[in-house]
Write an enzyme that holds these catalytic residues in place. Structure first.
Site, PDB file in Angstrom:
ATOM      1  N   GLY A 220      -6.877  -5.588  23.014  1.00  4.10           N
ATOM      2  CA  GLY A 220      -5.923  -4.650  22.701  1.00  4.10           C
ATOM      3  C   GLY A 220      -6.779  -3.957  21.446  1.00  4.10           C
ATOM      4  O   GLY A 220      -8.153  -4.009  21.374  1.00  4.10           O
TER       5      GLY A 220
ATOM      6  N   GLN B 178      -9.253   0.374  13.951  1.00  2.00           N
ATOM      7  CA  GLN B 178     -10.037  -0.316  14.155  1.00  2.00           C
ATOM      8  C   GLN B 178     -11.417   1.446  14.706  1.00  2.00           C
ATOM      9  O   GLN B 178     -11.985   1.243  15.011  1.00  2.00           O
ATOM     10  CB  GLN B 178     -10.363  -0.937  15.155  1.00  2.00           C
ATOM     11  CG  GLN B 178      -9.674  -1.996  14.782  1.00  2.00           C
ATOM     12  CD  GLN B 178      -9.553  -2.856  17.116  1.00  2.00           C
ATOM     13  OE1 GLN B 178      -8.575  -3.121  16.950  1.00  2.00           O
ATOM     14  NE2 GLN B 178     -10.457  -3.844  16.114  1.00  2.00           N
TER      15      GLN B 178
ATOM     16  N   CYS C 124     -12.304 -10.163  17.325  1.00  2.00           N
ATOM     17  CA  CYS C 124     -11.823  -9.031  17.373  1.00  2.00           C
ATOM     18  C   CYS C 124     -13.196  -8.331  17.202  1.00  2.00           C
ATOM     19  O   CYS C 124     -13.982  -8.763  17.164  1.00  2.00           O
ATOM     20  CB  CYS C 124     -11.756  -9.087  15.969  1.00  2.00           C
ATOM     21  SG  CYS C 124     -10.789  -6.865  15.511  1.00  2.00           S
ATOM     22  N   LEU C 125     -12.876  -6.514  17.960  1.00  2.00           N
ATOM     23  CA  LEU C 125     -14.210  -5.931  18.355  1.00  2.00           C
ATOM     24  C   LEU C 125     -14.341  -5.468  17.010  1.00  2.00           C
ATOM     25  O   LEU C 125     -15.325  -4.956  16.442  1.00  2.00           O
ATOM     26  CB  LEU C 125     -12.886  -4.855  18.867  1.00  2.00           C
ATOM     27  CG  LEU C 125     -12.564  -5.271  20.785  1.00  2.00           C
ATOM     28  CD1 LEU C 125     -11.966  -4.099  20.895  1.00  2.00           C
ATOM     29  CD2 LEU C 125     -14.195  -5.454  21.904  1.00  2.00           C
TER      30      LEU C 125
ATOM     31  N   HIS D  82      -1.655  -9.742  16.651  1.00  3.00           N
ATOM     32  CA  HIS D  82      -3.532  -8.960  15.946  1.00  3.00           C
ATOM     33  C   HIS D  82      -4.044  -8.015  16.174  1.00  3.00           C
ATOM     34  O   HIS D  82      -3.658  -7.626  14.836  1.00  3.00           O
ATOM     35  CB  HIS D  82      -4.241 -10.121  17.324  1.00  3.00           C
ATOM     36  CG  HIS D  82      -5.549  -9.752  17.278  1.00  3.00           C
ATOM     37  ND1 HIS D  82      -6.826 -10.392  16.836  1.00  3.00           N
ATOM     38  CD2 HIS D  82      -5.970  -8.220  16.664  1.00  3.00           C
ATOM     39  CE1 HIS D  82      -7.863  -9.729  15.817  1.00  3.00           C
ATOM     40  NE2 HIS D  82      -7.277  -8.870  16.455  1.00  3.00           N
ATOM     41  N   GLU D  83      -2.877  -7.286  17.339  1.00  2.00           N
ATOM     42  CA  GLU D  83      -2.825  -5.901  16.929  1.00  2.00           C
ATOM     43  C   GLU D  83      -1.800  -5.053  15.670  1.00  2.00           C
ATOM     44  O   GLU D  83      -2.246  -4.472  14.524  1.00  2.00           O
ATOM     45  CB  GLU D  83      -2.965  -4.651  17.987  1.00  2.00           C
ATOM     46  CG  GLU D  83      -4.065  -5.143  19.379  1.00  2.00           C
ATOM     47  CD  GLU D  83      -5.065  -5.243  19.119  1.00  2.00           C
ATOM     48  OE1 GLU D  83      -5.938  -4.738  17.800  1.00  2.00           O
ATOM     49  OE2 GLU D  83      -5.894  -6.185  19.102  1.00  2.00           O
TER      50      GLU D  83
ATOM     51  N   HIS E  49      -3.765  -5.115  11.991  1.00  2.81           N
ATOM     52  CA  HIS E  49      -3.932  -4.446  11.934  1.00  2.81           C
ATOM     53  C   HIS E  49      -4.026  -3.292  11.276  1.00  2.81           C
ATOM     54  O   HIS E  49      -4.206  -2.801  10.718  1.00  2.81           O
ATOM     55  CB  HIS E  49      -5.271  -4.046  12.955  1.00  2.81           C
ATOM     56  CG  HIS E  49      -6.348  -5.075  13.743  1.00  2.81           C
ATOM     57  ND1 HIS E  49      -7.606  -5.284  12.663  1.00  2.81           N
ATOM     58  CD2 HIS E  49      -6.523  -5.601  14.746  1.00  2.81           C
ATOM     59  CE1 HIS E  49      -8.171  -5.678  13.197  1.00  2.81           C
ATOM     60  NE2 HIS E  49      -8.156  -6.356  14.485  1.00  2.81           N
TER      61      HIS E  49
END
Length: 183
Positions: free
Chosen positions: A60, A65, A110-111, A153-154, A157
């Site tokens: 995701g 991000q 997480c990225l 999660h996304e 963000h």
């Protein structure tokens, strides 16, 4: 093509902002961003491409991000039957969620976070999400287990929330009763 250098890391102010809704019709830039985000996820899950371009595997990605504070997320995530949910969601909203909660056994990553953060992130086990596609057409997804966790999660963000904000600060290994541990 998006690369790891395009993804902002924790501490960047865009990760703590509440993202703005996009309006329709989308700009060409917003459409392209959604397509690139989804392609990044697919590339990051392709072993050959991930190695060639130095990509960390992701399921995701949210526009903040990439330092773009707009309500756009992309997911490319399998469920337990290896069915892929591969979507770009514009202005996603969780419309309903289960009382039953779940978390990933190994915690979340997480990225935008380049470190291990131990602890359980407890989320709703099932959700219904409403969003728009790039043409402005509304659609609904009913998700459970891993795909539901990824979308939550996304969406976090988009609201300036990081996954580790959900971890019990005093006891990261604390698990409330009746939470399903996945994986």
């Amino acid at each position: 093509m998006l690369l790891m250098k395009d993804i902002v890391r924790e501490g960047h102010p865009a990760l703590r902002e509440v993202a703005a809704e996009v309006s329709f019709p989308l700009t060409e830039e917003e459409k392209k961003l959604g397509q690139e985000m989804l392609q990044f996820l697919k590339n990051s899950q392709d072993d050959e491409l991930a190695e060639k371009y130095g990509l960390r595997g992701g399921v995701g990605l949210a526009a903040p991000q990439l330092a773009v504070t707009k309500r756009i997320i992309a997911i490319h995530v399998p469920d337990e039957n290896e069915k892929y949910y591969s979507y770009v969601l514009y202005n996603p909203k969780i419309r309903s969620h289960s009382v039953q909660q779940a978390c990933l056994a190994g915690g979340e990553g997480c990225l935008s976070v380049d470190r291990e953060v131990p602890g359980y992130v407890v989320r709703s086990e099932r959700i219904t999400v409403e969003a728009f596609d790039e043409t402005g057409k509304p659609f609904k997804l009913r998700l459970r287990d891993y795909p539901a966790i990824v979308v939550q999660h996304e969406i976090d963000h988009l609201n300036g929330i990081m996954f580790y904000d959900h971890i019990n600060k005093e006891n990261p290994a604390y698990l409330p009763p009746d939470v399903d541990v996945l994986g």
